[in-house]
Design a protein around this motif. Structure first.
Motif: not given
Length: 214
Positions: A44-46, A52-53, A75-77, A99-101
């Protein structure tokens, strides 16, 4: 500053709606869209990927996705909300795209803070995940200490304790009722097992591994 564009990925429509509302309500964030899986988002966002995802991984939904090696800066974080990541998967995720959990029970404020942080290139870990990683690092040390205790005989630990008290060879021999040569033999064994080259280093190693208390 331009708003941070955030896309949401979640299998549950309810989760997608909830996360969208969270993003919409946050100043400085711009909701870019949502989908049930990341592949749809990528298609969709090619032409213009989000910054951020935000991904929620449901429990019992099968194996966690294997993180791809090496994150492309374009690429998105990735902010992952998951409850089932084990230590191996966490390490792989952190060396790849994540990048975040955070746990799925993270508060809206925690999720927004994580999004803001990863958008700035920072890494975010929940206290639970940090504790798990620290425990994993501590375990080998505890095993090493246990191995050292098994390697040193009770007599060698006695001699090491007397070294820590500042006793010389003759005093150790007198207190243990053994010969000076036997003391030297024990010291040689202690140095070899602890990888020490001096009396002071042997005492420091013994203290570090909990073999002796001073």
């Amino acid at each position: 500053m331009s708003p941070v564009r955030v896309a949401v990925v979640a299998a549950s429509p309810q989760a997608r709606t909830s996360l969208q509302a969270l993003v919409d309500a946050a100043p400085g964030l711009d909701f870019a869209g949502s989908a049930a899986d990341a592949a749809v988002i990528a298609d969709r966002f090619a032409s213009e990927l989000p910054d951020v995802l935000l991904v929620e991984l449901e429990p019992l939904a099968g194996d966690l996705p294997a993180p791809e090696a090496g994150r492309d800066p374009a690429t998105p974080a990735l902010v992952l909300l998951t409850d089932e990541a084990d230590s191996v998967w966490i390490h792989e995720a952190l060396t790849a795209s994540a990048m975040a959990l955070l746990p799925r029970s993270a508060t809206p404020g925690e999720i927004i803070a994580a999004i803001d942080a990863v958008a700035e290139g920072l890494c975010v870990l929940s206290p639970e995940i940090v504790a798990r990683l620290l425990a994993e690092r501590k375990a080998p040390r505890q095993m090493a200490s246990a191995a050292l205790i098994e390697l040193l005989t009770p007599r060698e630990i006695e001699v090491l304790t007397m070294l820590a008290e500042g006793l010389g060879n003759k005093e150790i021999a007198r207190q243990l009722n053994i010969s000076d040569n036997t003391v030297k033999f024990h010291l040689s064994a202690i140095f070899g097992k602890l990888g020490a080259s001096s009396r002071t280093e042997a005492v420091m190693q013994g203290m570090r591994h909990g073999l002796i208390m001073v």
